[in-house]
Design a protein around this motif. Sequence first.
Motif, PDB file in Angstrom:
ATOM      1  N   TYR A   1       8.069  24.412 -62.703  1.00  0.00           N
ATOM      2  CA  TYR A   1       9.512  23.984 -62.593  1.00  0.00           C
ATOM      3  C   TYR A   1       9.429  22.616 -61.734  1.00  0.00           C
ATOM      4  O   TYR A   1      10.094  21.820 -62.376  1.00  0.00           O
ATOM      5  CB  TYR A   1      10.254  25.067 -61.978  1.00  0.00           C
ATOM      6  N   ALA A   2       8.906  22.634 -60.597  1.00  0.00           N
ATOM      7  CA  ALA A   2       8.956  21.486 -59.881  1.00  0.00           C
ATOM      8  C   ALA A   2       8.051  20.443 -60.396  1.00  0.00           C
ATOM      9  O   ALA A   2       8.634  18.908 -60.262  1.00  0.00           O
ATOM     10  CB  ALA A   2       8.351  21.791 -58.388  1.00  0.00           C
ATOM     11  N   MET A   3       6.971  20.662 -60.932  1.00  0.00           N
ATOM     12  CA  MET A   3       6.342  19.479 -62.030  1.00  0.00           C
ATOM     13  C   MET A   3       6.935  18.896 -62.838  1.00  0.00           C
ATOM     14  O   MET A   3       7.306  17.649 -62.975  1.00  0.00           O
ATOM     15  CB  MET A   3       5.024  20.159 -62.079  1.00  0.00           C
ATOM     16  N   GLY A   4       7.882  19.732 -63.671  1.00  0.00           N
ATOM     17  CA  GLY A   4       8.585  19.124 -64.709  1.00  0.00           C
ATOM     18  C   GLY A   4       9.859  18.254 -64.305  1.00  0.00           C
ATOM     19  O   GLY A   4      10.236  17.657 -65.206  1.00  0.00           O
TER      20      GLY A   4
ATOM     21  N   ASN B   1       0.349  26.168 -52.803  1.00  0.00           N
ATOM     22  CA  ASN B   1       0.991  25.377 -54.024  1.00  0.00           C
ATOM     23  C   ASN B   1       0.853  24.119 -54.113  1.00  0.00           C
ATOM     24  O   ASN B   1       0.753  23.287 -53.105  1.00  0.00           O
ATOM     25  CB  ASN B   1       2.709  25.811 -53.550  1.00  0.00           C
ATOM     26  N   ILE B   2       0.665  23.661 -55.486  1.00  0.00           N
ATOM     27  CA  ILE B   2       0.277  22.508 -55.679  1.00  0.00           C
ATOM     28  C   ILE B   2       1.269  21.989 -56.932  1.00  0.00           C
ATOM     29  O   ILE B   2       1.943  22.946 -57.804  1.00  0.00           O
ATOM     30  CB  ILE B   2      -1.074  22.343 -56.405  1.00  0.00           C
ATOM     31  N   ILE B   3       1.430  20.788 -57.129  1.00  0.00           N
ATOM     32  CA  ILE B   3       2.204  20.099 -58.176  1.00  0.00           C
ATOM     33  C   ILE B   3       1.606  19.283 -59.198  1.00  0.00           C
ATOM     34  O   ILE B   3       2.174  18.871 -60.315  1.00  0.00           O
ATOM     35  CB  ILE B   3       3.735  19.657 -57.475  1.00  0.00           C
ATOM     36  N   LYS B   4       0.274  18.484 -58.809  1.00  0.00           N
ATOM     37  CA  LYS B   4       0.107  17.555 -59.516  1.00  0.00           C
ATOM     38  C   LYS B   4      -0.868  17.957 -60.743  1.00  0.00           C
ATOM     39  O   LYS B   4      -1.670  18.735 -60.528  1.00  0.00           O
ATOM     40  CB  LYS B   4      -0.810  16.342 -58.839  1.00  0.00           C
ATOM     41  N   PRO B   5      -0.877  16.990 -62.018  1.00  0.00           N
ATOM     42  CA  PRO B   5      -1.707  17.286 -63.059  1.00  0.00           C
ATOM     43  C   PRO B   5      -3.323  17.205 -62.680  1.00  0.00           C
ATOM     44  O   PRO B   5      -3.922  18.087 -63.062  1.00  0.00           O
ATOM     45  CB  PRO B   5      -1.339  16.236 -64.051  1.00  0.00           C
ATOM     46  N   GLU B   6      -3.640  16.469 -61.802  1.00  0.00           N
ATOM     47  CA  GLU B   6      -4.883  16.036 -61.309  1.00  0.00           C
ATOM     48  C   GLU B   6      -5.292  17.378 -60.625  1.00  0.00           C
ATOM     49  O   GLU B   6      -6.583  18.014 -60.780  1.00  0.00           O
ATOM     50  CB  GLU B   6      -5.342  15.031 -60.589  1.00  0.00           C
TER      51      GLU B   6
ATOM     52  N   MET C   1      11.163  25.933 -54.182  1.00  0.00           N
ATOM     53  CA  MET C   1       9.807  25.156 -54.379  1.00  0.00           C
ATOM     54  C   MET C   1       9.832  23.577 -54.416  1.00  0.00           C
ATOM     55  O   MET C   1       9.281  22.714 -53.868  1.00  0.00           O
ATOM     56  CB  MET C   1       9.065  25.764 -55.549  1.00  0.00           C
ATOM     57  N   VAL C   2      10.808  23.128 -55.106  1.00  0.00           N
ATOM     58  CA  VAL C   2      10.973  21.796 -55.102  1.00  0.00           C
ATOM     59  C   VAL C   2      11.270  21.158 -53.686  1.00  0.00           C
ATOM     60  O   VAL C   2      10.920  20.158 -53.291  1.00  0.00           O
ATOM     61  CB  VAL C   2      12.200  21.495 -56.081  1.00  0.00           C
TER      62      VAL C   2
END
Length: 449
Positions: free
Chosen positions: A357-360, A57-62, A35-36
């Motif tokens: 995991y990727a976001m962190g 798949n998304i990664i951003k808090p917004e 994913m990363v």
Amino acid sequence: AVRPFNEIPGQWKNSVANLYTFWKMDGLRNIHRIMVHNFNMYGPIYREKVGYYESVNIIKPEDAAVLFKAEGHYPKRLRVEAWTSYRDYRNRKYGVLLKDGEDWKSNRIVLNKEVISPKVQGNFVPLLDEVGHDFVARVYKKIERSGQNEWTTDLSHELFKYALEYAQHFIDCITLMFKTTSPMLYFPPALLRHTGSKIWKDHVEAWDGIFNQADRCIQSIYRQLRKNPEDGEKYPGVLASLLMLDKLSIEDIKASITELMAGGVDTTSITLLWTLYELARHPDLQEEIRAEISAARIASQGDTVEMLKMVPLLKGALKETLRLHPVAVSLQRYITEDIVLQNYHIPAGTLVQLGLYAMGRDHRIFPHPEQYRPSRWVRSQSHYFRGLSFGFGPRQCLGRRIAETEMQLFLIHMLENFRFEKKRQVEVRSTFELILLPEKPIMLTIKPL
Ligand code: HEM
Ligand code: 2DC
């Protein structure tokens, strides 16, 4: 203008070829790293189809904020077919974990009151406090027996038992259950079942063991309650209080109790192990948290519930552990309305995954993500849709309050008594077995203060 769904980048056109590539890359154990890699290659949104499993798949808090606004009244996450297949096969009811729609909601509302509402925390604090205390006594014994005034060990076995003190067989069954689930994320369990595959057989054996143990435990609580009904004034424990609920059918209660028992072992043990690992690698931080605990102990004058309100850095450490070593590689929801993410149109009904995991580990979201820094949760930066380790909203982790309290009390007891060191500085990575686990044993040295 908003761009159409079909223009989202990613590998979603040839699902069979993707499954093959995935298999070759040992994708199963590496889902989190894949994913990363995908976010690096495609940017903050990508579409994917592996086998029969399709998602955005998304990664951003917004974007997470937009996703959770569209989750509807009955939030639905990815259905783990292996788990529902087992229950269908054995004719057992689904608990809250697997139910959906109105049935989920009505059960969840009743369970929330006993398990996650702030007013019940005080009930299980004394129980968990005692378990933490007993654990410390066990460690002292081990240190004494070693004859060296220290004990170097892979604590995971002790920790798994610590998680509510279940029988070893039960614990082994849970580990086997998780391990056999992950291949069935991509291969339909129905197919494996009809071809008599070993994965399916092991999976059934694992759940059989879990359900048998849970049934026995429920029986014994019942007997206890019938024998001493006058104990009614005293708090009988989480499970017993659930069994006394008269708003749910006994079959529904049993189903959810079994899920709570199974969900509560590996998750907290692994998170505690990762936390001790990080604290062993950061001795100054360990000292700082120990000082915070001592001050809180004195200021709270023996009131444990009060004490838990005075340890922000300790709580930050647990959040920081889950940022770098989350239990769940992603959060998922089927959206109930059309939304726009990264300027792409996403139709209602789509499965959207937030890569936890990727976001962190993304430096645009957490500055210097490779650094273990609990203080980032105490001061500075915005936490807007960043602390999502237990999920979000009405479908978030039901065991969250129990897990947090259990882990905080455990660390308080351990840090008040021992110093944790790491003899060799080795980087331990995660491996995916449905939940993320350390890929090799974590050896720690424990010394009395
Ligand atoms: C669901 C994480 C411990 C029982 C979840 C979800 C996550 C999670 C991410 C999905 C939430 C969502 O979709 O928004 C964790 C972590 C834990 C932990 C990080 C500890 C470090 C526990 C414990 C229990 C438990 C101790 C039981 C005592 C459950 C149940 C659900 C759930 C029953 C499903 C809730 C529902 O569908 O309504 N957990 N969990 N978990 N967890 Fe946990
Ligand atoms: C695994 O792609 C990866 O808390 C999949 O205590 C998507 C997925 C769906 C549901 C998630 C699962 C992942 C990881 C483990 C979770 C589960 C929901 C609940 C479960 C996060 C991310 C867990 C560990 C529960 C388990 C309780 C159960 C065994 C009775």
